[in-house]
Motif scaffolding. Structure first.
Motif, PDB file in Angstrom:
ATOM      1  N   GLU A  39       2.251   4.872   0.420  1.00  0.00           N
ATOM      2  CA  GLU A  39       3.149   4.711  -0.618  1.00  0.00           C
ATOM      3  C   GLU A  39       4.290   5.608  -0.256  1.00  0.00           C
ATOM      4  O   GLU A  39       4.392   6.444   0.264  1.00  0.00           O
ATOM      5  CB  GLU A  39       2.441   4.490  -1.765  1.00  0.00           C
ATOM      6  CG  GLU A  39       1.382   3.504  -2.020  1.00  0.00           C
ATOM      7  CD  GLU A  39       0.954   3.498  -3.526  1.00  0.00           C
ATOM      8  OE1 GLU A  39       0.872   4.350  -4.117  1.00  0.00           O
ATOM      9  OE2 GLU A  39      -0.115   2.395  -3.831  1.00  0.00           O
ATOM     10  N   ASN A  76      -3.136   2.038   3.244  1.00  0.00           N
ATOM     11  CA  ASN A  76      -1.742   1.665   2.438  1.00  0.00           C
ATOM     12  C   ASN A  76      -1.289   3.507   2.412  1.00  0.00           C
ATOM     13  O   ASN A  76      -1.687   4.137   2.123  1.00  0.00           O
ATOM     14  CB  ASN A  76      -1.647   1.228   1.222  1.00  0.00           C
ATOM     15  CG  ASN A  76      -3.143   1.809   0.283  1.00  0.00           C
ATOM     16  OD1 ASN A  76      -4.063   2.049   0.743  1.00  0.00           O
ATOM     17  ND2 ASN A  76      -2.620   1.671  -1.030  1.00  0.00           N
ATOM     18  N   ALA A  90      -2.168  -1.577   3.890  1.00  0.00           N
ATOM     19  CA  ALA A  90      -2.952  -0.995   4.913  1.00  0.00           C
ATOM     20  C   ALA A  90      -2.999  -2.147   6.168  1.00  0.00           C
ATOM     21  O   ALA A  90      -3.054  -1.765   7.223  1.00  0.00           O
ATOM     22  CB  ALA A  90      -4.463  -1.143   4.515  1.00  0.00           C
ATOM     23  N   GLU A  91      -3.055  -3.523   5.751  1.00  0.00           N
ATOM     24  CA  GLU A  91      -3.003  -4.357   6.781  1.00  0.00           C
ATOM     25  C   GLU A  91      -2.017  -4.377   7.827  1.00  0.00           C
ATOM     26  O   GLU A  91      -1.878  -4.308   9.123  1.00  0.00           O
ATOM     27  CB  GLU A  91      -3.032  -5.824   6.288  1.00  0.00           C
ATOM     28  CG  GLU A  91      -4.252  -6.056   5.079  1.00  0.00           C
ATOM     29  CD  GLU A  91      -3.798  -5.893   3.938  1.00  0.00           C
ATOM     30  OE1 GLU A  91      -3.384  -4.864   3.561  1.00  0.00           O
ATOM     31  OE2 GLU A  91      -4.653  -6.521   2.947  1.00  0.00           O
TER      32      GLU A  91
HETATM   33  N1  THU Z   1      -2.145  -3.092  -1.011  1.00  0.00           N
HETATM   34  C1  THU Z   1      -2.615  -3.136   0.139  1.00  0.00           C
HETATM   35  O1  THU Z   1      -2.475  -2.052   0.968  1.00  0.00           O
HETATM   36  N2  THU Z   1      -2.929  -4.312   0.769  1.00  0.00           N
HETATM   37  C2  THU Z   1      -2.958  -5.557   0.176  1.00  0.00           C
HETATM   38  O2  THU Z   1      -3.331  -6.367   0.628  1.00  0.00           O
HETATM   39  C3  THU Z   1      -2.591  -5.449  -1.139  1.00  0.00           C
HETATM   40  C4  THU Z   1      -2.159  -4.104  -1.704  1.00  0.00           C
HETATM   41  C5  THU Z   1      -1.557  -2.060  -1.326  1.00  0.00           C
HETATM   42  C6  THU Z   1      -0.046  -1.994  -1.547  1.00  0.00           C
HETATM   43  C7  THU Z   1       0.046  -0.754  -2.471  1.00  0.00           C
HETATM   44  O3  THU Z   1       0.028   0.671  -1.775  1.00  0.00           O
HETATM   45  C8  THU Z   1      -1.278  -0.702  -3.368  1.00  0.00           C
HETATM   46  O4  THU Z   1      -1.767  -1.597  -2.465  1.00  0.00           O
HETATM   47  C9  THU Z   1      -0.765  -1.524  -4.626  1.00  0.00           C
HETATM   48  O5  THU Z   1      -0.299  -2.456  -4.682  1.00  0.00           O
END
Ligand code: THU
Length: 165
Positions: free
Chosen positions: A69, A67, A79-80
């Motif tokens: 931000e 992920n 991340a996905e």
């Molecule tokens: N996040 C992901 O990367 N994948 C998910 O499936 C759920 C949430 C990230 C987004 C954000 O950077 C952090 O987790 C908190 O929501």
């Protein structure tokens, strides 16, 4: 008495549940380790919630993401989606076979498998439909059980797709 005009549609879903990583097939365990390794590079200063994703492609290559931000919150990406879009950008004709997801939070231990957010489900669905092939999804927490869905269909029933367009 008037006959009811309402009937019910019950939707069930199938998820495989594994007690630990040790119970996974070797290939799945390797992919999950890649997801775990890449979460260390997540840029998550606002949530302190690091997520890693590793996608195994049909050509045998693995692409990873984490992920990213942003101070303007909605500008970040999960991340996905980083992994799936990277796969789409680098290997446009190659289907995704499996995506493994791993997580680490700063202040709490995540004991449940991380299930992809709605936006990521929709993106994974697009790639299933694009290639006409199921994508397996391996979901893990920092400890505890591991879930495997055989298709995004299990996580996103009644999905919106190109069939409506
Ligand atoms: N996040 C992901 O990367 N994948 C998910 O499936 C759920 C949430 C990230 C987004 C954000 O950077 C952090 O987790 C908190 O929501």
């Amino acid at each position: 008495m008037t006959k009811s005009k309402i009937s019910k549609l019950t939707i069930s879903t199938d998820i495989e549940v594994y007690n630990s990583e040790k119970d996974l097939d070797k290939k799945d365990a390797v992919l999950l380790t890649e997801a775990k390794n890449i979460l260390k590079n997540a840029y998550a200063p606002y949530s302190n919630f690091q997520v890693g994703a590793a996608a195994l492609l049909d050509n045998g290559k693995t692409v990873t993401g984490n992920n990213q931000e942003n101070a303007a919150y909605p500008s970040g990406l999960c991340a996905e989606r980083v992994a799936v879009f990277y796969a789409g950008a680098q290997y446009p004709g190659v289907a995704i076979n499996t995506i493994a997801i791993s997580v680490k939070a700063k202040n709490v231990v995540i004991k449940e498998p991380l299930s992809p957010c709605g936006g990521c489900r929709q993106v994974i669905a697009e790639y299933e439909n694009k290639y006409g092939k199921n994508i397996r999804i391996i979901m893990s927490g920092e400890k505890g059980k591991i879930y495997i869905a055989k298709s995004i269909e299990s996580l996103l029933p009644l999905m919106f797709s190109k069939k409506y367009l």
